[in-house]
Write an enzyme that holds these catalytic residues in place. Structure first.
Site, mmCIF file in Angstrom:
data_model
loop_
_atom_site.group_PDB
_atom_site.id
_atom_site.type_symbol
_atom_site.label_atom_id
_atom_site.label_comp_id
_atom_site.label_asym_id
_atom_site.label_seq_id
_atom_site.Cartn_x
_atom_site.Cartn_y
_atom_site.Cartn_z
ATOM 1 N N GLY A 11 2.462 21.283 -1.170
ATOM 2 C CA GLY A 11 1.130 20.753 -0.911
ATOM 3 C C GLY A 11 0.513 21.298 0.363
ATOM 4 O O GLY A 11 1.117 22.091 1.096
ATOM 5 N N ALA A 69 2.438 12.742 -2.217
ATOM 6 C CA ALA A 69 1.682 11.504 -2.423
ATOM 7 C C ALA A 69 0.589 11.746 -3.443
ATOM 8 O O ALA A 69 0.260 12.896 -3.764
ATOM 9 C CB ALA A 69 1.063 11.027 -1.109
ATOM 10 N N THR A 110 -2.107 7.197 6.055
ATOM 11 C CA THR A 110 -3.522 7.571 6.117
ATOM 12 C C THR A 110 -4.337 6.619 6.997
ATOM 13 O O THR A 110 -3.962 5.451 7.185
ATOM 14 C CB THR A 110 -4.121 7.565 4.694
ATOM 15 O OG1 THR A 110 -5.531 7.794 4.760
ATOM 16 C CG2 THR A 110 -3.913 6.218 4.018
ATOM 17 N N ASP A 111 -5.476 7.114 7.483
ATOM 18 C CA ASP A 111 -6.417 6.257 8.203
ATOM 19 C C ASP A 111 -7.102 5.262 7.276
ATOM 20 O O ASP A 111 -7.685 4.274 7.726
ATOM 21 C CB ASP A 111 -7.466 7.101 8.936
ATOM 22 C CG ASP A 111 -8.245 8.042 8.020
ATOM 23 O OD1 ASP A 111 -7.828 8.250 6.861
ATOM 24 O OD2 ASP A 111 -9.277 8.572 8.472
ATOM 25 N N TYR A 133 -6.313 3.515 -2.905
ATOM 26 C CA TYR A 133 -5.530 4.504 -2.164
ATOM 27 C C TYR A 133 -5.005 3.903 -0.863
ATOM 28 O O TYR A 133 -3.813 3.963 -0.572
ATOM 29 C CB TYR A 133 -6.396 5.728 -1.878
ATOM 30 C CG TYR A 133 -5.765 6.705 -0.921
ATOM 31 C CD1 TYR A 133 -4.552 7.311 -1.214
ATOM 32 C CD2 TYR A 133 -6.396 7.035 0.287
ATOM 33 C CE1 TYR A 133 -3.969 8.217 -0.326
ATOM 34 C CE2 TYR A 133 -5.829 7.934 1.162
ATOM 35 C CZ TYR A 133 -4.618 8.523 0.860
ATOM 36 O OH TYR A 133 -4.048 9.416 1.735
#
Length: 307
Positions: A11, A69, A110-111, A133
């Site tokens: 990725g 992910a 993640t933010d 998400y």
């Protein structure tokens, strides 16, 4: 020999990490991939608990980095089962296997675990995700904490870096519309000018992760939650303007100043990087410099985007 398993090595972030770690003397890196396995990667479906357990038992890594992910908010919104399988259940399975071996696990988050109403967010700020998400990644953070005492979550914002397709990053995914707007009878490209993002260069993140791995190798493993972010706030409209300038395209862009995405997104999830800063960990490449490097490595010419 210090052995690291990189899960999701094909990725956007995984490739940058493999490149960063390859030059480390005395380190051995095992790369895994699912959708794009290559000659130097181990094919691994992280949804297969038996395969995961067998892989970790066989390779016996000292550290495991989970860069795999489901990161597309719209996909997570429409397929929460897939989001849970990859972002929650797989993290638990990988962390459990690593814990049995005494390996340190670093999981990428993640933010979007925050609602974007009160930035900047510290590592111990209260999460409040707005979409599937963000919820799945927050559950993944909790799964890691519940499964191993030798684990760390690294929260990151919008990532960009060397790509294999324009769509691989939400930054470079803007290029086709930008290029199309320059064509005769081309449509004006409407770009979001509401949400504030902090584009972060994957080679910088890989450098940060290498520094974290070095601490683990010295017996000083970082645990809990840490955050890393670029420090240049910009909307997608502002990103598009800078992309057009870099590509020397006379783009026709319009700013969309109200939320228009079908999947709710936060306004400003600026992540404070204090904890890593205090450890002397980090590197930030200016966006204009980094994006030139990205575009120079990906083919396009004569105003026509090459997929």
């Amino acid at each position: 020999m210090f052995k690291i398993a990189v899960i999701g090595a094909s990725g956007l972030l995984g490739r940058a990490l493999i490149e960063e770690l390859a030059s480390q003397a005395g380190w051995h890196v095992i790369a895994t991939a699912f959708s794009r396995p290559g000659p130097n990667t181990v094919a691994l479906d992280i949804r297969d608990a038996r395969a995961v357990a067998d892989f970790v038992e066989r390779e016996a890594p000292d550290a495991l980095v989970i860069a795999a992910a489901e990161r597309r908010p719209d996909v997570c919104e429409h397929d929460p089962a897939l989001a849970r399988a990859l972002n929650v259940d797989a993290v638990r399975t990988l962390a459990a296997a690593a814990d049995r071996r005494g390996a340190w696990t670093l999981s990428i988050s993640t933010d979007y675990v925050f609602d974007g109403t009160h930035p900047p967010y510290q590592h111990d700020s209260t999460p409040a995700p707005l979409n599937a998400y963000g919820r799945s990644k927050l559950e993944g953070e909790r799964a890691l904490a519940e499964t191993t005492g030798l684990g760390c979550v690294l929260r990151l914002p919008l990532l960009y870096g060397p790509i294999v397709s324009w769509a691989e990053s939400a930054v470079t995914s803007l290029v086709p519309a930008i290029a199309a707007s320059t064509l005769p009878n081309g449509k004006v490209a409407v770009m979001d000018a509401w949400a504030i993002r902090y584009p972060t260069f994957t080679p910088d993140v890989a450098f940060v992760i290498r520094q974290m791995l070095e601490r683990h190798a010295r017996g000083e493993a970082i645990r809990g939650v840490v955050q890393w972010s670029g420090d240049e706030p910009m909307t997608k409209y502002e990103i598009a303007v800078r992309l057009a300038q870099t590509l020397q395209l006379d783009a026709h862009l319009t700013a969309q100043r109200t939320p228009a995405d079908a999947t709710p997104r936060p306004h400003n999830c600026h992540l404070a990087s204090n904890r890593l800063d205090a450890l002397g960990i980090g590197r930030r490449t200016a966006f204009d410099i980094a994006i030139r490097q990205v575009l120079a490595r990906f083919p396009w010419r004569d105003g026509t985007v090459q997929a």
